[in-house]
Design a protein around this motif. Structure first.
Motif, PDB file in Angstrom:
ATOM      1  N   LEU A   1       0.834  -1.195   0.000  1.00  0.00           N
ATOM      2  CA  LEU A   1       0.000   0.000   0.000  1.00  0.00           C
ATOM      3  C   LEU A   1       0.871   1.248   0.000  1.00  0.00           C
ATOM      4  CD1 LEU A   1      -2.950  -0.557   2.513  1.00  0.00           C
ATOM      5  CD2 LEU A   1      -3.124   0.012   0.084  1.00  0.00           C
ATOM      6  N   PHE A   2       0.587   2.149  -0.922  1.00  0.00           N
ATOM      7  CA  PHE A   2       1.228   3.461  -0.943  1.00  0.00           C
ATOM      8  C   PHE A   2       0.354   4.470  -0.209  1.00  0.00           C
ATOM      9  CE2 PHE A   2       1.883   7.618  -2.969  1.00  0.00           C
ATOM     10  CZ  PHE A   2       3.250   7.764  -2.829  1.00  0.00           C
ATOM     11  N   LYS A   3      -0.963   4.267  -0.306  1.00  0.00           N
ATOM     12  CA  LYS A   3      -1.924   5.175   0.318  1.00  0.00           C
ATOM     13  C   LYS A   3      -3.187   4.392   0.635  1.00  0.00           C
ATOM     14  CE  LYS A   3      -4.633   9.325  -0.823  1.00  0.00           C
ATOM     15  NZ  LYS A   3      -4.943  10.267  -1.931  1.00  0.00           N
ATOM     16  N   GLY A   4      -3.775   4.633   1.793  1.00  0.00           N
ATOM     17  CA  GLY A   4      -5.019   3.978   2.150  1.00  0.00           C
ATOM     18  C   GLY A   4      -4.850   2.972   3.273  1.00  0.00           C
ATOM     19  N   HIS A   5      -5.943   2.303   3.598  1.00  0.00           N
ATOM     20  CA  HIS A   5      -5.951   1.359   4.713  1.00  0.00           C
ATOM     21  C   HIS A   5      -6.613   0.044   4.328  1.00  0.00           C
ATOM     22  CE1 HIS A   5      -4.689   4.687   7.291  1.00  0.00           C
ATOM     23  NE2 HIS A   5      -5.646   5.409   6.728  1.00  0.00           N
ATOM     24  N   ALA A   6      -6.623  -0.266   3.060  1.00  0.00           N
ATOM     25  CA  ALA A   6      -7.316  -1.466   2.590  1.00  0.00           C
ATOM     26  C   ALA A   6      -6.512  -2.727   2.885  1.00  0.00           C
ATOM     27  CB  ALA A   6      -7.568  -1.357   1.090  1.00  0.00           C
ATOM     28  N   ASN A   7      -7.218  -3.855   2.883  1.00  0.00           N
ATOM     29  CA  ASN A   7      -6.595  -5.173   2.981  1.00  0.00           C
ATOM     30  C   ASN A   7      -6.273  -5.631   1.564  1.00  0.00           C
ATOM     31  OD1 ASN A   7      -5.828  -7.781   3.415  1.00  0.00           O
ATOM     32  ND2 ASN A   7      -7.648  -8.400   4.533  1.00  0.00           N
ATOM     33  N   LEU A   8      -4.996  -5.661   1.211  1.00  0.00           N
ATOM     34  CA  LEU A   8      -4.608  -5.914  -0.177  1.00  0.00           C
ATOM     35  C   LEU A   8      -5.149  -7.223  -0.745  1.00  0.00           C
ATOM     36  CD1 LEU A   8      -0.977  -4.504  -0.540  1.00  0.00           C
ATOM     37  CD2 LEU A   8      -3.104  -3.634  -1.471  1.00  0.00           C
ATOM     38  N   PRO A   9      -5.101  -8.334  -0.020  1.00  0.00           N
ATOM     39  CA  PRO A   9      -5.655  -9.570  -0.602  1.00  0.00           C
ATOM     40  C   PRO A   9      -7.139  -9.470  -0.952  1.00  0.00           C
ATOM     41  CG  PRO A   9      -4.246 -10.084   1.268  1.00  0.00           C
ATOM     42  CD  PRO A   9      -4.444  -8.599   1.268  1.00  0.00           C
ATOM     43  N   GLU A  10      -7.839  -8.516  -0.350  1.00  0.00           N
ATOM     44  CA  GLU A  10      -9.261  -8.361  -0.643  1.00  0.00           C
ATOM     45  C   GLU A  10      -9.518  -7.474  -1.848  1.00  0.00           C
ATOM     46  OE1 GLU A  10     -11.154  -6.893   2.842  1.00  0.00           O
ATOM     47  OE2 GLU A  10     -10.905  -8.759   3.985  1.00  0.00           O
ATOM     48  N   ILE A  11      -8.631  -6.548  -2.147  1.00  0.00           N
ATOM     49  CA  ILE A  11      -8.903  -5.600  -3.238  1.00  0.00           C
ATOM     50  C   ILE A  11      -8.048  -5.844  -4.473  1.00  0.00           C
ATOM     51  CG2 ILE A  11      -9.636  -3.820  -1.613  1.00  0.00           C
ATOM     52  CD1 ILE A  11      -6.948  -2.418  -2.185  1.00  0.00           C
ATOM     53  N   PHE A  12      -7.005  -6.676  -4.353  1.00  0.00           N
ATOM     54  CA  PHE A  12      -6.196  -6.984  -5.530  1.00  0.00           C
ATOM     55  C   PHE A  12      -6.605  -8.357  -6.054  1.00  0.00           C
ATOM     56  CE2 PHE A  12      -2.556  -8.312  -8.039  1.00  0.00           C
ATOM     57  CZ  PHE A  12      -2.242  -7.141  -8.726  1.00  0.00           C
ATOM     58  N   PRO A  13      -6.791  -8.502  -7.373  1.00  0.00           N
ATOM     59  CA  PRO A  13      -7.259  -9.776  -7.928  1.00  0.00           C
ATOM     60  C   PRO A  13      -6.287 -10.916  -7.664  1.00  0.00           C
ATOM     61  CG  PRO A  13      -6.503  -8.299  -9.668  1.00  0.00           C
ATOM     62  CD  PRO A  13      -6.566  -7.486  -8.420  1.00  0.00           C
ATOM     63  N   GLN A  14      -6.809 -11.997  -7.124  1.00  0.00           N
ATOM     64  CA  GLN A  14      -5.980 -13.147  -6.806  1.00  0.00           C
ATOM     65  C   GLN A  14      -5.837 -14.061  -8.023  1.00  0.00           C
ATOM     66  OE1 GLN A  14      -4.451 -13.366  -3.576  1.00  0.00           O
ATOM     67  NE2 GLN A  14      -5.205 -11.274  -3.818  1.00  0.00           N
ATOM     68  N   CYS A  15      -4.693 -14.718  -8.103  1.00  0.00           N
ATOM     69  CA  CYS A  15      -4.421 -15.659  -9.185  1.00  0.00           C
ATOM     70  C   CYS A  15      -3.865 -16.933  -8.562  1.00  0.00           C
ATOM     71  CB  CYS A  15      -3.419 -15.065 -10.176  1.00  0.00           C
ATOM     72  SG  CYS A  15      -2.971 -16.160 -11.531  1.00  0.00           S
ATOM     73  N   THR A  16      -4.507 -18.051  -8.842  1.00  0.00           N
ATOM     74  CA  THR A  16      -4.077 -19.319  -8.241  1.00  0.00           C
ATOM     75  C   THR A  16      -3.034 -20.042  -9.085  1.00  0.00           C
ATOM     76  OG1 THR A  16      -5.940 -20.463  -9.310  1.00  0.00           O
ATOM     77  CG2 THR A  16      -6.274 -19.642  -7.058  1.00  0.00           C
ATOM     78  N   ASP A  17      -2.710 -19.515 -10.255  1.00  0.00           N
ATOM     79  CA  ASP A  17      -1.678 -20.144 -11.087  1.00  0.00           C
ATOM     80  C   ASP A  17      -0.335 -20.052 -10.361  1.00  0.00           C
ATOM     81  OD1 ASP A  17       0.353 -20.657 -13.098  1.00  0.00           O
ATOM     82  OD2 ASP A  17      -1.195 -20.331 -14.611  1.00  0.00           O
ATOM     83  N   PRO A  18       0.348 -21.178 -10.123  1.00  0.00           N
ATOM     84  CA  PRO A  18       1.615 -21.144  -9.367  1.00  0.00           C
ATOM     85  C   PRO A  18       2.730 -20.387 -10.078  1.00  0.00           C
ATOM     86  CG  PRO A  18       1.241 -23.320 -10.319  1.00  0.00           C
ATOM     87  CD  PRO A  18      -0.021 -22.550 -10.522  1.00  0.00           C
ATOM     88  N   HIS A  19       2.568 -20.120 -11.370  1.00  0.00           N
ATOM     89  CA  HIS A  19       3.596 -19.394 -12.104  1.00  0.00           C
ATOM     90  C   HIS A  19       3.457 -17.881 -11.966  1.00  0.00           C
ATOM     91  CE1 HIS A  19       3.312 -23.324 -14.248  1.00  0.00           C
ATOM     92  NE2 HIS A  19       4.622 -23.223 -14.148  1.00  0.00           N
ATOM     93  N   PHE A  20       2.417 -17.440 -11.223  1.00  0.00           N
ATOM     94  CA  PHE A  20       2.201 -16.001 -11.073  1.00  0.00           C
ATOM     95  C   PHE A  20       1.895 -15.674  -9.607  1.00  0.00           C
ATOM     96  CE2 PHE A  20      -0.050 -11.921 -11.814  1.00  0.00           C
ATOM     97  CZ  PHE A  20       0.863 -11.314 -12.662  1.00  0.00           C
ATOM     98  N   PRO A  21       2.859 -15.927  -8.706  1.00  0.00           N
ATOM     99  CA  PRO A  21       2.627 -15.670  -7.281  1.00  0.00           C
ATOM    100  C   PRO A  21       2.638 -14.175  -6.954  1.00  0.00           C
ATOM    101  CG  PRO A  21       4.888 -16.357  -7.628  1.00  0.00           C
ATOM    102  CD  PRO A  21       4.198 -16.480  -8.966  1.00  0.00           C
ATOM    103  N   VAL A  22       1.861 -13.823  -5.946  1.00  0.00           N
ATOM    104  CA  VAL A  22       1.782 -12.439  -5.474  1.00  0.00           C
ATOM    105  C   VAL A  22       2.146 -12.408  -3.994  1.00  0.00           C
ATOM    106  CG1 VAL A  22       0.268 -10.471  -5.073  1.00  0.00           C
ATOM    107  CG2 VAL A  22       0.039 -11.795  -7.178  1.00  0.00           C
TER     108      VAL A  22
END
Length: 297
Positions: free
Chosen positions: A147-168
């Motif tokens: 987070l650069f600004k704000g108070h959000a929960n990142l796993p809730e607002i950033f799109p999740q990807c279950t492909d193991p080749h694209f970890p976040v």
């Protein structure tokens, strides 16, 4: 989650291909021809592990539907950011924005945006745009978020990807996260340009490695972030994981495109100047890259 991605370069296509497997993605492009091609055929994703496959995503040359997205990922080059600012200001402030740029020169601009939630990201993947609709995933890595600004929960607002080749991976401190990537970019990109080699040769050739280490020592003196040995090991890991890749800066020069040398080494030299420190090796490599760019123009 409705995901908008601004930018149809290698990173925009890579994010679109992976996130598009699980979310409705719209890629916003600079050219109408690219948007039409992606709308018709999708994004073709190639990687060493898998055969090329098409991922169906939406694409648009018009920007009106940006206001309909749940999150927007800005994946343009740093030098295009000033031109993009009016468009960003038109996006409703409740929509989270995620910025994926090399260097740190764009952070000043982010302070001037009214959006409630701003995310910054660094990408360790090796990716190459093959054409308007195709991207090659050449080196596995991670996408790092903070987070650069704000108070959000990142796993809730950033799109999740279950492909193991694209970890976040989510980080608590955006500054430390970005410094780590800045150091890697500042070493790998310019040196591969000067030596005309792929990333892996910087650690395989002992003479290139010596310059890499010398530059690291100078840059770390300006940005002493985290454990020094771990920081250098991180750079070596990226070189090894992307050993067969052509760096983005060398690719830009080969294609006659503008480079991010000022956003990366130029930024470091400005910070060093403010601190009253001379970085002789960094200055030399910076001037050499600028000279190479001039010869190509």
């Amino acid at each position: 989650m409705l995901v908008g991605i601004i930018g149809g370069g290698s990173i925009g296509l890579l994010f679109g291909a992976y996130l598009g497997q699980e979310h409705p993605v719209t890629l916003f492009t600079k050219r109408e021809e690219q948007a039409q091609g992606i709308k018709k055929n999708g994004i073709f994703l190639y990687s060493p592990e898998k055969e090329g496959r098409a991922v169906q995503v939406n694409a648009s040359f018009e920007k009106e539907s940006l206001t309909e997205q749940d999150v927007i990922i800005v994946a343009v080059k740093q030098y295009d950011m000033p031109e993009l600012k009016p468009l960003l200001l038109s996006i409703p402030k409740h929509i989270p924005l995620c910025f994926v740029q090399n260097g740190m020169g764009h952070l000043d601009m982010l302070h001037g945006l009214p959006h409630e939630t701003i995310i910054v990201a660094t990408v360790e993947h090796g990716a190459k745009r093959l054409d308007d609709q195709s991207v090659s995933h050449n080196g596995a890595g991670r996408t790092n978020l903070a987070l650069f600004k704000g108070h959000a929960n990142l796993p809730e607002i950033f799109p999740q990807c279950t492909d193991p080749h694209f970890p976040v991976t989510v980080h608590n401190d955006y500054y430390t996260m970005m410094i780590e990537k800045l150091v890697a970019n500042a070493l790998i990109n310019p040196l591969t340009v000067v030596f005309r080699v792929k990333n892996g040769r910087l650690v395989e050739n002992p003479y290139y490695y010596a310059i890499l280490k010398l530059m690291f020592e100078e840059i770390y003196s300006i940005f002493p972030s985290g454990n020094k040995e771990q920081s250098f090991d991180q750079v070596l890991r990226i070189c090894t994981n992307t050993k067969n890749n052509t760096s983005s800066m060398l690719s830009d020069i080969q294609a006659g495109r503008k480079t991010e040398i000022d956003a990366i080494l130029g930024y470091i030299l400005k910070v060093a100047e403010r601190k009253g420190v001379k970085l002789q090796t960094v200055q030399m490599i910076y001037v050499m890259v600028k000279g190479i760019v001039l010869e190509r123009s």
